[in-house]
Every structure is written in C-alpha cells, then in structure tokens.
Design a protein around this motif. Structure first.
Motif, PDB file in Angstrom:
ATOM      1  N   ILE A 132      29.001  19.552  56.500  1.00  0.00           N
ATOM      2  CA  ILE A 132      30.202  20.064  57.167  1.00  0.00           C
ATOM      3  C   ILE A 132      31.427  19.236  56.798  1.00  0.00           C
ATOM      4  CG2 ILE A 132      31.287  20.433  59.419  1.00  0.00           C
ATOM      5  CD1 ILE A 132      28.501  21.034  60.530  1.00  0.00           C
ATOM      6  N   LEU A 133      31.280  17.914  56.813  1.00  0.00           N
ATOM      7  CA  LEU A 133      32.406  17.041  56.465  1.00  0.00           C
ATOM      8  C   LEU A 133      32.827  17.226  55.009  1.00  0.00           C
ATOM      9  CD1 LEU A 133      31.389  13.727  58.288  1.00  0.00           C
ATOM     10  CD2 LEU A 133      33.061  15.441  59.024  1.00  0.00           C
ATOM     11  N   THR A 134      31.853  17.420  54.126  1.00  0.00           N
ATOM     12  CA  THR A 134      32.176  17.618  52.707  1.00  0.00           C
ATOM     13  C   THR A 134      32.959  18.894  52.500  1.00  0.00           C
ATOM     14  OG1 THR A 134      30.160  16.428  52.059  1.00  0.00           O
ATOM     15  CG2 THR A 134      31.201  17.831  50.394  1.00  0.00           C
ATOM     16  N   PHE A 135      32.510  19.972  53.136  1.00  0.00           N
ATOM     17  CA  PHE A 135      33.215  21.249  52.974  1.00  0.00           C
ATOM     18  C   PHE A 135      34.613  21.176  53.583  1.00  0.00           C
ATOM     19  CE2 PHE A 135      34.052  25.734  54.189  1.00  0.00           C
ATOM     20  CZ  PHE A 135      34.055  26.262  52.901  1.00  0.00           C
ATOM     21  N   MET A 136      34.743  20.530  54.741  1.00  0.00           N
ATOM     22  CA  MET A 136      36.061  20.386  55.356  1.00  0.00           C
ATOM     23  C   MET A 136      36.985  19.549  54.471  1.00  0.00           C
ATOM     24  SD  MET A 136      35.047  19.808  59.364  1.00  0.00           S
ATOM     25  CE  MET A 136      36.759  19.465  59.796  1.00  0.00           C
ATOM     26  N   LEU A 158      36.052  29.687  47.543  1.00  0.00           N
ATOM     27  CA  LEU A 158      34.756  30.272  47.194  1.00  0.00           C
ATOM     28  C   LEU A 158      33.974  29.350  46.271  1.00  0.00           C
ATOM     29  CD1 LEU A 158      35.818  33.996  46.615  1.00  0.00           C
ATOM     30  CD2 LEU A 158      34.736  33.003  48.637  1.00  0.00           C
ATOM     31  N   LEU A 159      34.677  28.737  45.315  1.00  0.00           N
ATOM     32  CA  LEU A 159      34.004  27.832  44.386  1.00  0.00           C
ATOM     33  C   LEU A 159      33.473  26.600  45.107  1.00  0.00           C
ATOM     34  CD1 LEU A 159      33.322  27.396  41.383  1.00  0.00           C
ATOM     35  CD2 LEU A 159      35.496  26.159  41.177  1.00  0.00           C
ATOM     36  N   ALA A 160      34.299  26.032  46.004  1.00  0.00           N
ATOM     37  CA  ALA A 160      33.847  24.865  46.764  1.00  0.00           C
ATOM     38  C   ALA A 160      32.667  25.224  47.660  1.00  0.00           C
ATOM     39  CB  ALA A 160      35.002  24.320  47.609  1.00  0.00           C
ATOM     40  N   GLY A 161      32.744  26.389  48.309  1.00  0.00           N
ATOM     41  CA  GLY A 161      31.638  26.823  49.147  1.00  0.00           C
ATOM     42  C   GLY A 161      30.363  27.024  48.353  1.00  0.00           C
ATOM     43  N   PHE A 162      30.496  27.564  47.137  1.00  0.00           N
ATOM     44  CA  PHE A 162      29.333  27.784  46.277  1.00  0.00           C
ATOM     45  C   PHE A 162      28.640  26.463  45.962  1.00  0.00           C
ATOM     46  CE2 PHE A 162      27.693  27.742  41.919  1.00  0.00           C
ATOM     47  CZ  PHE A 162      26.771  28.773  41.965  1.00  0.00           C
ATOM     48  N   PHE A 163      29.396  25.457  45.534  1.00  0.00           N
ATOM     49  CA  PHE A 163      28.795  24.184  45.149  1.00  0.00           C
ATOM     50  C   PHE A 163      28.238  23.439  46.357  1.00  0.00           C
ATOM     51  CE2 PHE A 163      30.995  24.875  41.174  1.00  0.00           C
ATOM     52  CZ  PHE A 163      30.158  24.273  40.243  1.00  0.00           C
ATOM     53  N   VAL A 164      28.975  23.420  47.461  1.00  0.00           N
ATOM     54  CA  VAL A 164      28.504  22.698  48.645  1.00  0.00           C
ATOM     55  C   VAL A 164      27.272  23.367  49.227  1.00  0.00           C
ATOM     56  CG1 VAL A 164      29.092  22.015  51.002  1.00  0.00           C
ATOM     57  CG2 VAL A 164      30.779  21.757  49.171  1.00  0.00           C
ATOM     58  N   TRP A 165      27.310  24.694  49.346  1.00  0.00           N
ATOM     59  CA  TRP A 165      26.197  25.409  49.990  1.00  0.00           C
ATOM     60  C   TRP A 165      24.914  25.259  49.197  1.00  0.00           C
ATOM     61  CZ3 TRP A 165      23.519  30.176  48.860  1.00  0.00           C
ATOM     62  CH2 TRP A 165      22.714  30.610  49.917  1.00  0.00           C
ATOM     63  N   HIS A 166      24.963  25.505  47.893  1.00  0.00           N
ATOM     64  CA  HIS A 166      23.739  25.421  47.093  1.00  0.00           C
ATOM     65  C   HIS A 166      23.229  23.983  47.012  1.00  0.00           C
ATOM     66  CE1 HIS A 166      22.898  29.429  45.602  1.00  0.00           C
ATOM     67  NE2 HIS A 166      24.193  29.631  45.435  1.00  0.00           N
ATOM     68  N   PHE A 194      36.870  19.395  51.223  1.00  0.00           N
ATOM     69  CA  PHE A 194      37.286  20.278  50.135  1.00  0.00           C
ATOM     70  C   PHE A 194      38.434  21.180  50.586  1.00  0.00           C
ATOM     71  CE2 PHE A 194      33.301  19.453  47.766  1.00  0.00           C
ATOM     72  CZ  PHE A 194      33.844  19.348  46.497  1.00  0.00           C
ATOM     73  N   ILE A 195      38.299  21.755  51.768  1.00  0.00           N
ATOM     74  CA  ILE A 195      39.332  22.663  52.264  1.00  0.00           C
ATOM     75  C   ILE A 195      40.659  21.941  52.448  1.00  0.00           C
ATOM     76  CG2 ILE A 195      40.014  24.095  54.228  1.00  0.00           C
ATOM     77  CD1 ILE A 195      37.119  24.842  54.605  1.00  0.00           C
ATOM     78  N   VAL A 196      40.617  20.772  53.100  1.00  0.00           N
ATOM     79  CA  VAL A 196      41.849  20.010  53.320  1.00  0.00           C
ATOM     80  C   VAL A 196      42.479  19.616  51.996  1.00  0.00           C
ATOM     81  CG1 VAL A 196      42.788  17.871  54.264  1.00  0.00           C
ATOM     82  CG2 VAL A 196      41.124  19.183  55.586  1.00  0.00           C
ATOM     83  N   GLY A 197      41.669  19.172  51.048  1.00  0.00           N
ATOM     84  CA  GLY A 197      42.203  18.785  49.753  1.00  0.00           C
ATOM     85  C   GLY A 197      42.839  19.945  49.004  1.00  0.00           C
ATOM     86  N   ILE A 198      42.194  21.108  49.056  1.00  0.00           N
ATOM     87  CA  ILE A 198      42.744  22.276  48.364  1.00  0.00           C
ATOM     88  C   ILE A 198      44.060  22.718  48.999  1.00  0.00           C
ATOM     89  CG2 ILE A 198      42.337  24.729  47.877  1.00  0.00           C
ATOM     90  CD1 ILE A 198      39.360  24.033  47.611  1.00  0.00           C
ATOM     91  N   VAL A 199      44.101  22.756  50.331  1.00  0.00           N
ATOM     92  CA  VAL A 199      45.329  23.176  51.025  1.00  0.00           C
ATOM     93  C   VAL A 199      46.468  22.202  50.762  1.00  0.00           C
ATOM     94  CG1 VAL A 199      46.360  23.552  53.289  1.00  0.00           C
ATOM     95  CG2 VAL A 199      44.085  24.457  52.806  1.00  0.00           C
ATOM     96  N   LEU A 200      46.195  20.897  50.868  1.00  0.00           N
ATOM     97  CA  LEU A 200      47.252  19.906  50.623  1.00  0.00           C
ATOM     98  C   LEU A 200      47.751  19.987  49.185  1.00  0.00           C
ATOM     99  CD1 LEU A 200      45.897  16.762  52.519  1.00  0.00           C
ATOM    100  CD2 LEU A 200      47.722  18.322  53.216  1.00  0.00           C
ATOM    101  N   PHE A 201      46.842  20.180  48.245  1.00  0.00           N
ATOM    102  CA  PHE A 201      47.249  20.306  46.844  1.00  0.00           C
ATOM    103  C   PHE A 201      48.144  21.520  46.644  1.00  0.00           C
ATOM    104  CE2 PHE A 201      46.453  21.907  42.525  1.00  0.00           C
ATOM    105  CZ  PHE A 201      46.866  20.811  41.781  1.00  0.00           C
ATOM    106  N   ALA A 202      47.786  22.638  47.301  1.00  0.00           N
ATOM    107  CA  ALA A 202      48.587  23.856  47.157  1.00  0.00           C
ATOM    108  C   ALA A 202      49.958  23.693  47.807  1.00  0.00           C
ATOM    109  CB  ALA A 202      47.848  25.043  47.768  1.00  0.00           C
ATOM    110  N   VAL A 203      50.014  23.031  48.975  1.00  0.00           N
ATOM    111  CA  VAL A 203      51.292  22.862  49.668  1.00  0.00           C
ATOM    112  C   VAL A 203      52.219  21.938  48.883  1.00  0.00           C
ATOM    113  CG1 VAL A 203      52.375  21.925  51.746  1.00  0.00           C
ATOM    114  CG2 VAL A 203      50.340  23.368  51.936  1.00  0.00           C
ATOM    115  N   VAL A 204      51.648  20.894  48.289  1.00  0.00           N
ATOM    116  CA  VAL A 204      52.474  19.962  47.517  1.00  0.00           C
ATOM    117  C   VAL A 204      53.105  20.659  46.324  1.00  0.00           C
ATOM    118  CG1 VAL A 204      52.388  17.931  46.033  1.00  0.00           C
ATOM    119  CG2 VAL A 204      51.269  17.892  48.268  1.00  0.00           C
ATOM    120  N   ILE A 205      52.312  21.507  45.646  1.00  0.00           N
ATOM    121  CA  ILE A 205      52.856  22.209  44.481  1.00  0.00           C
ATOM    122  C   ILE A 205      53.863  23.265  44.919  1.00  0.00           C
ATOM    123  CG2 ILE A 205      52.291  23.704  42.532  1.00  0.00           C
ATOM    124  CD1 ILE A 205      49.654  22.285  42.316  1.00  0.00           C
TER     125      ILE A 205
END
Length: 306
Positions: free
Chosen positions: A136-140, A166-174, A142-153
């Motif tokens: 759960i912490l790993t997926f969260m 979807l890509l992060a969920g795929f790697f974390v879930w499997h 990933f989400i925070v990192g992706i959102v912050l990266f998008a907001v900065v750009i």
C-alpha cells in the motif's frame, strides 16, 4: 515461454468446484457476490412519527436532532464500521496464505485439508501484514510522485498521468501478488519473496500483461452474470419479502436467511476461482510444463547380409 491460459482457467473452475471448503477463504478475499436490499422507504413511512419526523420527512425539532438522534447513531455506525473493516482485514490476511497453501497442495499433488491450511496461514500472518502495508505504501508513493511530477511540469499534464497510474499499478500489483505466493509456497522471508516477485515479473512481462487482461475480462463477465442473476432472482425476492414481512424484523430475517446465503456462495466461489487462477499462474512461471519427450529411437535391426 508461452502459457496455456485456457488450461489455467479450466483447472481453476475445477479446483473451485471440487474443493468447496476453499470458498470460506475465497469469501474473505473477494467479498460477497450478490447483494440484498431491504425496502426501508416503506418502513420509514410507517414509523416516521415515532422517530420525530413530520409528514414531509423533516425533523420537527431540528435544534435537538443531532443530540437525540444523529450523533449517537452516527457514532455507533462509525464504530461498528471500523470494527467490521478491522475484522475483514484480519480475516483476509489469514485467508490469503491459507488459499495459497490449499491450492499449492492440490496443484502439486499434495493432500489438502482445511484445518492444516488454516493453521499454516497463521504462521504467515505477520509477514503478510508487513507485505500488505509495504504494498500500500509503495503504490501510494508512486501516486504521490507521479502527481507531484505532473504538477511541477504543468497542471495540464495531470491528464497524462492515467497511463502512468496503470503502469505503476501493474508493476506493484504483480510484484506483490507473486511475492505472496512465493512466500507461502517456498516459506521464504519478506525480502526474498519481493525479490522473487520482481524477478518473475521482469522476466515474464508479456505473460503478466496477458494475465491482467484475462482477470479483467473474467471479472467483467462475472459481474455481468451477477447482474443478470440479480434481475432474475433478487428483484422478485425483494418484492416477495416486502409483501410477506409484516415489519422490519421480519424483512431482516427473511433477507438474512434467503438473500445472504446466495451472496456468500457466489462470493466464495468467485474468490476461490480468481485466487486459484493466479496461484497456478505463479507455478507456471516457476515450473513450466515440460515439453513432450521424443520417443526413444527404435533399436537397430540386424545388419543386412551382403
């Protein structure tokens, strides 16, 4: 390495049907397969005056509404909900390793017993708790990192983060799903399980992607079937309960004894099927089916005489 997914699906249906005690574990992993709704509107119309509501459904004394009714009910409901969620989390942390142990014994020729799988699952409780929290912490993260990266750009790039989610969920879930199976099947530590899960994923990206599509498609098909069954059985059942039950207690009792067992059976079977499907997928990755051996060459005949 190709995998016969059709054979995996067929074997999963067979395992789920022939080992009905696994449905107990599957129920806590996949939840109820159906639902049953009581007709609370008619009950409220009959008892609104007793609760302090007028004919328009408004509370007559709004000043004391929260003190007399809302706050106690909401507080009790929140406590009950939290207790229920905690209980379901504990049950799922026991049901998951028990399911893996049971399917492992069935698939690899061992002897499956409900009690032994349950007892073995208790040995993995804390490891599974740590693995679940870490996932759960790993997926969260990933989400925070992706959102912050998008907001900065640029804020507009948030629309482009859906594929990254979807890509992060795929790697974390499997990774974590494979790690869970490896942990029980091989009785290894949390770190070794994660390493094996990541290695299997990176070496079998194509098969893992196909497996994601298979589970997604089967999940949609299952919900369509449940929707059809709901229209065919639960809607008439709801009408029958409304006409037969003389009060709220009667409706609850009928709903419990008629609607709940159907939901439990559907949820238990579905959970067993989907979990056994992925567990067998893990075994196909680590133990590929051996190719058919070529027949031994025929013994040479006698040399022809000159």
């Amino acid at each position: 390495m190709g995998i016969d997914f059709g054979n995996l699906i067929q074997r999963s249906f067979k395992i789920a049907w022939q080992n009905k005690s696994l449905w107990v574990f599957g129920l806590f992993l996949w939840g109820g397969g159906g639902s049953y709704n009581l007709d609370t509107d008619k009950w409220f119309q009959r008892h609104r005056s007793d609760l302090g509501f007028d004919q328009w459904g408004q509370y007559r004394d709004l000043e004391h509404f929260f003190e007399e009714f809302a706050v106690p009910v909401i507080g009790i409901a929140v406590l009950v909900l939290l207790a229920f969620v905690l209980l379901m989390i504990i049950c799922s942390l026991i049901a998951k390793p028990a399911m893996i142990d049971g399917v492992n014994n069935i698939t690899r020729g061992g002897h499956y017993r409900f009690g032994s799988s349950f007892s073995r699952a208790l040995d993995f409780f804390w490891r599974f708790l740590g693995l679940t929290v870490l996932g759960i912490l790993t997926f969260m993260a990933f989400i925070v990192g992706i959102v912050l990266f998008a907001v900065v750009i640029s804020p507009w790039t948030l629309l482009l983060t859906i594929p990254l989610f979807l890509l992060a969920g795929f790697f974390v879930w499997h990774t974590f799903e494979l790690a869970q199976v490896a942990m029980v099947a091989r009785d290894i530590s949390l770190g070794d399980a994660l390493q094996e899960g990541w290695t299997l994923l990176t070496r079998n990206l194509g098969n893992c992607f196909i497996m994601s599509l298979v589970q997604f498609g089967l999940g949609i098909a299952f919900f369509i079937v449940i929707g059809i069954l709901t229209l065919m059985f639960f809607v008439p059942l709801n009408m029958m309960v409304g006409s037969m039950a003389g009060g709220t207690l009667g409706a609850i009792m009928l709903g419990f004894f008629i609607g709940l067992p159907v939901s439990v059976v559907l949820g238990g079977y579905a959970g067993t099927f989907f979990e056994s499907l992925y567990i067998q997928f893990y075994f196909r990755l680590v133990e590929p089916a051996p190719a058919y051996a070529a027949p031994d060459p025929a013994a040479p005949g006698p040399m022809p005489q000159p």
